[in-house]
Design a protein around this motif. Structure first.
Motif, mmCIF file in Angstrom:
data_model
loop_
_atom_site.group_PDB
_atom_site.id
_atom_site.type_symbol
_atom_site.label_atom_id
_atom_site.label_comp_id
_atom_site.label_asym_id
_atom_site.label_seq_id
_atom_site.Cartn_x
_atom_site.Cartn_y
_atom_site.Cartn_z
ATOM 1 N N SER A 1 33.829 22.031 30.742
ATOM 2 C CA SER A 1 34.063 20.686 31.270
ATOM 3 C C SER A 1 34.224 20.788 32.781
ATOM 4 C CB SER A 1 35.317 20.073 30.654
ATOM 5 O OG SER A 1 36.456 20.884 30.920
ATOM 6 N N LYS A 2 33.745 19.779 33.478
ATOM 7 C CA LYS A 2 33.784 19.805 34.940
ATOM 8 C C LYS A 2 35.126 19.273 35.440
ATOM 9 C CE LYS A 2 28.769 19.257 35.355
ATOM 10 N NZ LYS A 2 28.515 20.619 35.812
ATOM 11 N N THR A 3 36.163 20.063 35.208
ATOM 12 C CA THR A 3 37.528 19.642 35.533
ATOM 13 C C THR A 3 38.228 20.571 36.515
ATOM 14 O OG1 THR A 3 38.345 20.859 33.599
ATOM 15 C CG2 THR A 3 37.832 18.518 33.301
ATOM 16 N N GLY A 4 37.526 21.602 36.966
ATOM 17 C CA GLY A 4 38.185 22.628 37.761
ATOM 18 C C GLY A 4 38.062 22.456 39.260
ATOM 19 N N ILE A 5 38.788 23.303 39.965
ATOM 20 C CA ILE A 5 38.716 23.412 41.418
ATOM 21 C C ILE A 5 38.667 24.897 41.753
ATOM 22 C CG2 ILE A 5 41.245 23.236 41.551
ATOM 23 C CD1 ILE A 5 40.921 22.093 44.352
ATOM 24 N N GLY A 6 37.828 25.271 42.715
ATOM 25 C CA GLY A 6 37.668 26.673 43.064
ATOM 26 C C GLY A 6 38.965 27.308 43.525
ATOM 27 N N VAL A 7 39.094 28.609 43.329
ATOM 28 C CA VAL A 7 40.334 29.323 43.665
ATOM 29 C C VAL A 7 40.637 29.219 45.155
ATOM 30 C CG1 VAL A 7 41.522 31.545 43.592
ATOM 31 C CG2 VAL A 7 39.972 30.906 41.735
ATOM 32 N N LEU A 8 39.617 29.408 45.999
ATOM 33 C CA LEU A 8 39.835 29.301 47.440
ATOM 34 C C LEU A 8 40.172 27.868 47.824
ATOM 35 C CD1 LEU A 8 39.709 30.581 50.302
ATOM 36 C CD2 LEU A 8 37.313 29.865 50.370
ATOM 37 N N ALA A 9 39.446 26.900 47.266
ATOM 38 C CA ALA A 9 39.699 25.496 47.577
ATOM 39 C C ALA A 9 41.124 25.106 47.207
ATOM 40 C CB ALA A 9 38.696 24.605 46.856
ATOM 41 N N ALA A 10 41.572 25.534 46.036
ATOM 42 C CA ALA A 10 42.933 25.217 45.600
ATOM 43 C C ALA A 10 43.972 25.844 46.529
ATOM 44 C CB ALA A 10 43.151 25.698 44.170
ATOM 45 N N THR A 11 43.697 27.059 46.964
ATOM 46 C CA THR A 11 44.636 27.750 47.855
ATOM 47 C C THR A 11 44.696 27.071 49.219
ATOM 48 O OG1 THR A 11 44.072 29.825 46.721
ATOM 49 C CG2 THR A 11 45.284 29.999 48.786
ATOM 50 N N LEU A 12 43.550 26.602 49.706
ATOM 51 C CA LEU A 12 43.534 25.857 50.969
ATOM 52 C C LEU A 12 44.395 24.603 50.862
ATOM 53 C CD1 LEU A 12 39.743 26.128 51.890
ATOM 54 C CD2 LEU A 12 41.630 26.947 53.320
ATOM 55 N N HIS A 13 44.256 23.870 49.769
ATOM 56 C CA HIS A 13 45.046 22.652 49.556
ATOM 57 C C HIS A 13 46.541 22.972 49.499
ATOM 58 C CE1 HIS A 13 42.020 19.562 49.124
ATOM 59 N NE2 HIS A 13 41.344 20.275 48.255
ATOM 60 N N GLN A 14 46.869 24.078 48.866
ATOM 61 C CA GLN A 14 48.275 24.439 48.702
ATOM 62 C C GLN A 14 48.908 24.883 50.020
ATOM 63 O OE1 GLN A 14 47.940 27.441 45.679
ATOM 64 N NE2 GLN A 14 47.393 25.951 44.081
ATOM 65 N N GLN A 15 48.206 25.745 50.761
ATOM 66 C CA GLN A 15 48.806 26.298 51.983
ATOM 67 C C GLN A 15 48.670 25.375 53.179
ATOM 68 O OE1 GLN A 15 48.305 30.381 53.067
ATOM 69 N NE2 GLN A 15 48.024 31.094 50.978
ATOM 70 N N TRP A 16 47.553 24.644 53.293
ATOM 71 C CA TRP A 16 47.312 23.766 54.438
ATOM 72 C C TRP A 16 46.926 22.375 53.929
ATOM 73 C CZ3 TRP A 16 49.424 26.624 57.826
ATOM 74 C CH2 TRP A 16 49.162 27.990 57.925
ATOM 75 N N PRO A 17 47.891 21.642 53.342
ATOM 76 C CA PRO A 17 47.563 20.367 52.691
ATOM 77 C C PRO A 17 47.022 19.293 53.628
ATOM 78 C CG PRO A 17 49.947 20.692 52.824
ATOM 79 C CD PRO A 17 49.318 21.993 53.193
ATOM 80 N N GLN A 18 47.259 19.408 54.936
ATOM 81 C CA GLN A 18 46.739 18.410 55.874
ATOM 82 C C GLN A 18 45.373 18.800 56.454
ATOM 83 O OE1 GLN A 18 50.399 18.935 55.975
ATOM 84 N NE2 GLN A 18 50.077 17.226 54.567
ATOM 85 N N LEU A 19 44.874 19.969 56.121
ATOM 86 C CA LEU A 19 43.592 20.421 56.653
ATOM 87 C C LEU A 19 42.452 19.597 56.059
ATOM 88 C CD1 LEU A 19 42.248 22.704 58.426
ATOM 89 C CD2 LEU A 19 41.833 23.889 56.252
ATOM 90 N N PRO A 20 41.576 19.006 56.880
ATOM 91 C CA PRO A 20 40.413 18.282 56.345
ATOM 92 C C PRO A 20 39.464 19.245 55.628
ATOM 93 C CG PRO A 20 40.834 17.662 58.634
ATOM 94 C CD PRO A 20 41.683 18.862 58.345
ATOM 95 N N ILE A 21 39.142 18.920 54.392
ATOM 96 C CA ILE A 21 38.272 19.768 53.574
ATOM 97 C C ILE A 21 37.203 18.891 52.930
ATOM 98 C CG2 ILE A 21 38.157 21.327 51.590
ATOM 99 C CD1 ILE A 21 41.113 21.983 52.064
ATOM 100 N N GLU A 22 35.967 19.349 52.965
ATOM 101 C CA GLU A 22 34.871 18.635 52.311
ATOM 102 C C GLU A 22 33.852 19.623 51.771
ATOM 103 O OE1 GLU A 22 33.777 16.251 50.932
ATOM 104 O OE2 GLU A 22 34.885 14.492 51.598
ATOM 105 N N GLU A 23 33.118 19.175 50.749
ATOM 106 C CA GLU A 23 31.979 19.937 50.262
ATOM 107 C C GLU A 23 30.746 19.557 51.066
ATOM 108 O OE1 GLU A 23 33.063 20.804 45.591
ATOM 109 O OE2 GLU A 23 31.631 19.218 46.083
ATOM 110 N N GLU A 24 29.876 20.518 51.291
ATOM 111 C CA GLU A 24 28.689 20.286 52.108
ATOM 112 C C GLU A 24 27.848 19.142 51.553
ATOM 113 O OE1 GLU A 24 24.515 20.511 53.281
ATOM 114 O OE2 GLU A 24 25.335 20.917 51.268
ATOM 115 N N GLY A 25 27.657 19.082 50.256
ATOM 116 C CA GLY A 25 26.827 18.041 49.661
ATOM 117 C C GLY A 25 27.376 16.642 49.875
#
Length: 318
Positions: A128-152
């Motif tokens: 099921s398409k319910t996950g978030i990548g390990v690096l992406a999740a870690t970025l959100h956790q450590q730097w929650p105000q950092l702007p993050i986007e997928e290239e697509g």
């Protein structure tokens, strides 16, 4: 930790998007937009967690697997498991990225996907398409105000403009911090962002001012809470109605300077924008023109008028 350099805007990016052959099949996912359009304006910091933990290219593909309540990262056969190694690498790597002003991720990857990453049920090929990548999740956790986007997702003009508005604002904030915080500087910063905040989230804008006025709390605490709400406000997509309100507020500063014809021209440009007949650039161009003819220091300093370089062509979404 890396010392942030005010004049350099650095973006983290999945290494495969730069054309590095780091994918499991030995290939890449080179982004034309990132390499051709963005490269002149930013310094990229490429990261590939899978190569970072020592996996070669090519290599067996890995995926996220839910085993009971435990999420594992392993190959399809289940005989290669990199869960702990990958988590440790991501936590250590992300901790060193405090100098970034944004991050562009590769979609669908079990390490870099920002959303809708496939999570498989243990022992099956059902996912099921319910996950978030390990690096992406870690970025959100450590730097929650950092702007993050997928290239697509950057092909969506509204998402693109919002992302880079936040990138430049994030950079501006850290430049301010490096210069040495003071209550006066915080007030000036807030004043410069007034109309940009109004265009994105009037409710949070109204909450931010009183936060700065509270002198009972330590400056560092006030600044931290302000930045959290500030980035939250800019995370809201600017609406046509809110843009119109911001434009009309700015228009008020010219009421004693413009003649009758000029006032009518600006009012019509704003209304045409509100009604979807003209792009946002039309009233903005008029305002910038009148600023040259009738200088207003307060309006001239507004980030709203130029939140990012015009060469990036980001305001065509509105």
């Amino acid at each position: 930790m890396y010392k942030f350099e005010p004049q350099r805007i650095r973006l983290g990016i999945s290494a495969c998007l730069l054309g590095e052959k780091v994918r499991f099949d030995g290939g890449h996912k080179r982004s034309v937009y990132c390499n051709n359009e963005l490269a002149p304006y930013f310094e990229f910091v490429p990261v590939c967690p899978e190569v970072g933990i020592g996996l070669g290219a090519p290599r067996p593909s890995i995926r996220q697997v839910l085993d009971g309540d435990i999420l594992r990262v392993q190959n399809a056969k289940g005989d290669i498991d990199v869960t702990e190694k990958l988590q440790q690498y991501c936590e250590q790597k992300v901790a060193t990225l405090d100098f970034l002003s944004g991050y562009i991720l590769c979609a669908k990857s079990p390490t870099c996907g920002m959303e809708r990453v496939t999570v498989y049920k243990a022992g099956t090929n059902n996912g099921s398409k319910t996950g978030i990548g390990v690096l992406a999740a870690t970025l959100h956790q450590q730097w929650p105000q950092l702007p993050i986007e997928e290239e697509g997702r950057l092909h969506d003009l509204v998402l693109r403009e919002n992302f880079f508005t936040r990138v430049y604002a994030h950079h501006d904030w850290h430049t301010l911090k490096l210069s040495g915080l003071s209550r006066h500087k915080l007030t000036e910063f807030h004043a410069r962002y007034k109309y940009l905040l109004l265009a994105h989230c009037p409710k949070l804008y109204r909450e931010l001012g009183p936060m700065l006025a509270d002198s009972s709390k330590p400056l560092a605490e006030v600044a931290e809470h302000y930045f959290i709400k500030f980035m939250e406000a800019l995370g809201h997509k600017a609406s046509r109605n809110n843009h119109t309100s911001a434009l009309q507020h700015i228009q008020g500063y010219f009421k004693k300077s413009l003649n009758k014809k000029q006032k009518a021209e600006l009012s019509q440009a704003i209304m045409d924008y509100r009604n979807g007949l003209k792009p946002l650039l039309v009233p903005l161009t008029l305002i910038n023109h009148y600023l040259q003819e009738f200088p207003s220091p307060y309006i001239a300093q507004q980030v709203y008028l130029n939140p990012h370089p015009q060469e990036l062509k980001l305001r065509y979404a509105y």
